[in-house]
Design an enzyme around this catalytic site. Structure first.
Site, PDB file in Angstrom:
ATOM      1  N   GLU A 181      -7.660   9.749  11.140  1.00 44.71           N
ATOM      2  CA  GLU A 181      -6.692   8.899  11.841  1.00 44.71           C
ATOM      3  C   GLU A 181      -5.276   9.463  11.720  1.00 44.71           C
ATOM      4  O   GLU A 181      -4.515   9.475  12.687  1.00 44.71           O
ATOM      5  CB  GLU A 181      -6.751   7.459  11.318  1.00 44.71           C
ATOM      6  CG  GLU A 181      -5.880   6.525  12.124  1.00 44.71           C
ATOM      7  CD  GLU A 181      -6.297   5.062  12.046  1.00 44.71           C
ATOM      8  OE1 GLU A 181      -5.457   4.214  12.374  1.00 44.71           O
ATOM      9  OE2 GLU A 181      -7.444   4.763  11.661  1.00 44.71           O
ATOM     10  N   ASP A 198       0.819  -1.223   0.000  1.00 43.53           N
ATOM     11  CA  ASP A 198       0.000   0.000   0.000  1.00 43.53           C
ATOM     12  C   ASP A 198       0.850   1.269   0.000  1.00 43.53           C
ATOM     13  O   ASP A 198       0.611   2.180  -0.790  1.00 43.53           O
ATOM     14  CB  ASP A 198      -1.019  -0.001   1.150  1.00 43.53           C
ATOM     15  CG  ASP A 198      -0.400  -0.174   2.530  1.00 43.53           C
ATOM     16  OD1 ASP A 198       0.809  -0.505   2.615  1.00 43.53           O
ATOM     17  OD2 ASP A 198      -1.118   0.008   3.528  1.00 43.53           O
ATOM     18  N   SER A 236     -10.439  -2.440  13.460  1.00 41.87           N
ATOM     19  CA  SER A 236     -11.544  -1.933  14.279  1.00 41.87           C
ATOM     20  C   SER A 236     -11.589  -0.407  14.232  1.00 41.87           C
ATOM     21  O   SER A 236     -12.669   0.184  14.238  1.00 41.87           O
ATOM     22  CB  SER A 236     -11.425  -2.428  15.718  1.00 41.87           C
ATOM     23  OG  SER A 236     -10.149  -2.154  16.251  1.00 41.87           O
ATOM     24  N   ASP A 276      -7.833   0.204   4.652  1.00 42.04           N
ATOM     25  CA  ASP A 276      -8.761  -0.241   5.689  1.00 42.04           C
ATOM     26  C   ASP A 276     -10.092   0.499   5.612  1.00 42.04           C
ATOM     27  O   ASP A 276     -11.160  -0.102   5.716  1.00 42.04           O
ATOM     28  CB  ASP A 276      -8.138  -0.037   7.076  1.00 42.04           C
ATOM     29  CG  ASP A 276      -6.815  -0.769   7.219  1.00 42.04           C
ATOM     30  OD1 ASP A 276      -6.506  -1.614   6.350  1.00 42.04           O
ATOM     31  OD2 ASP A 276      -6.091  -0.502   8.193  1.00 42.04           O
TER      32      ASP A 276
END
EC number: 2.7.1.6
Length: 386
Positions: free
Chosen positions: A163, A38, A130, A175
């Site tokens: 994030e 990635d 998560s 993700d």
């Protein structure tokens, strides 16, 4: 998911004193192939799994956002969207939500406050995202409540921005993108440079079995950063923006000029990109024999060239491979140095895989595994209007 829905409804009513209007979910994910590609602008092939983060929500007429975390004993966070939204040292869970809301506002979206209750069953610390599920479900919640004109891809990018910039944790886009855009019975081929996605059909009923080695992951951050630097150095030597731009032929011509360690790291990334694109073709053709070979090659490359597997992970892969033969595939998934393996397993062999792992893994390693039998699921969306 029904238990999660009951829990968020009940806690919403108990803590906030009235009934919510909407239930929204976003799933965790597992990456089938395409590891450490990635951040090299390459390809990944994840699928969303049937472990979710679920929200019960209702909009407010004022500018207050109230959030109840079922998983932290109904802890409550409250903030005003017209005031500065600040980082909370003592409530880490709340920062993901604050960050998503702050980034949505910064992107120019307009909305009032909301009441939210949230709970998830995505195993934490297993590398199944998560945190991304939480970021995406919050973005999805504001989209649903306020009819925001925001695409699923932008919900994902907004979560990644929250994030990276607000929570302060470096992550790629995979993700969030798979959590936002996943499709049932499909994996998703994601080009990490262009952010183009392509749904890849999987054989009906194919089980996605995730096994956590429960090996404590030491060194993972420093080793991750070292790998990243080695990949950037290799790209510099080849005169390209990222290793995505180097073919295996170009690599073989120049390999003698590279530091041995840098060469090994680069070879993994270059071959892994090729494998991931081919794996999407194999999966789409439901050619599990070829898919299994590619997953095995990926694991060997992570073990020998990228050097991110550990004995416990290699042991798990060997146990599972013996059971499934060429009817499926298995490899380590995630950053490495512990964590999980992922296996594509025909339904008829799931019980055999579980039995063999339970019989052999702990005896060989002294650690007890955790097994999650999943199916490829839909990405984030509205579950019901109450």
């Amino acid at each position: 998911m029904s238990e999660l829905i009951q829990n968020v409804k009940a806690s919403f009513e108990q803590v906030l004193g009235y009934a919510p209007s909407h239930i929204i979910q976003a799933p965790g994910r597992v990456n089938l192939i395409g590891e450490h590609t990635d951040y090299n602008d390459g390809f990944v092939l994840p699928c969303a799994i049937n472990y979710q983060t679920v929200v019960a929500a209702a909009k407010r007429e004022d500018n207050i956002v109230r959030v109840v975390s079922v998983d932290y004993g109904n802890a409550v966070d409250e903030f005003d969207i017209t005031q500065a939204i600040t980082f909370q040292q003592d409530k880490m869970w709340a920062n993901y939500i604050r960050g998503v809301v702050k980034c949505l506002l910064a992107r120019g979206y307009q909305f009032t406050g909301a009441d939210i209750s949230v709970s998830g069953n995505v195993p934490q610390g297993a590398g199944l995202s998560s945190s991304a599920a939480l970021e995406v479900v919050i973005g999805q919640t504001f989209k649903v409540l306020f009819n925001l004109e925001i695409s699923q891809a932008e919900i994902a990018l907004n979560g990644q921005q929250a994030e990276n910039e607000f929570v302060g944790c470096n992550c790629g886009i995979m993700d969030q993108m798979i959590s936002a855009e996943g499709r049932e019975n499909h994996a998703m081929l994601l080009d990490c440079r262009s952010l183009e996605t392509e749904a890849v059909s999987m054989p009906e009923d194919m089980a996605v079995v995730i096994i956590n080695s429960n090996k404590k992951r030491g060194l993972v951050d420093s080793e991750y950063n070292t790998r990243r630097q080695q990949c950037e150095e290799a790209a510099r030597i080849f005169g390209v923006k990222a290793l995505r731009d180097v073919t295996i032929e170009q690599f073989n011509e120049k390999v003698a000029e590279l530091d041995e360690m840098v060469a090994k790291r680069a070879r993994h990334v270059i071959t892994e990109n090729d494998r991931t694109v081919e794996a999407a073709q194999a999966l789409r053709a439901h050619d599990m024999k070829r898919m299994g070979e590619l997953m095995a090659e990926s694991h060997a490359s992570m073990r020998d060239d990228f050097e991110i597997t550990v004995k416990e992970i290699d042991t798990l892969v060997e146990i599972v491979k013996e059971v499934i033969g060429d009817q499926g595939g298995v490899r380590m998934t995630g950053g490495g140095f512990g964590g999980c393996i992922v296996a594509l397993v025909p339904p008829a062999l799931v019980d055999d895989v579980k039995a063999e792992v339970e019989a052999k893994y702990q005896a060989a390693t002294g650690l007890k595994e955790s097994i999650y039998v999943c199916q490829a699921q839909n990405g984030a969306g509205l579950v019901e209007v109450l």
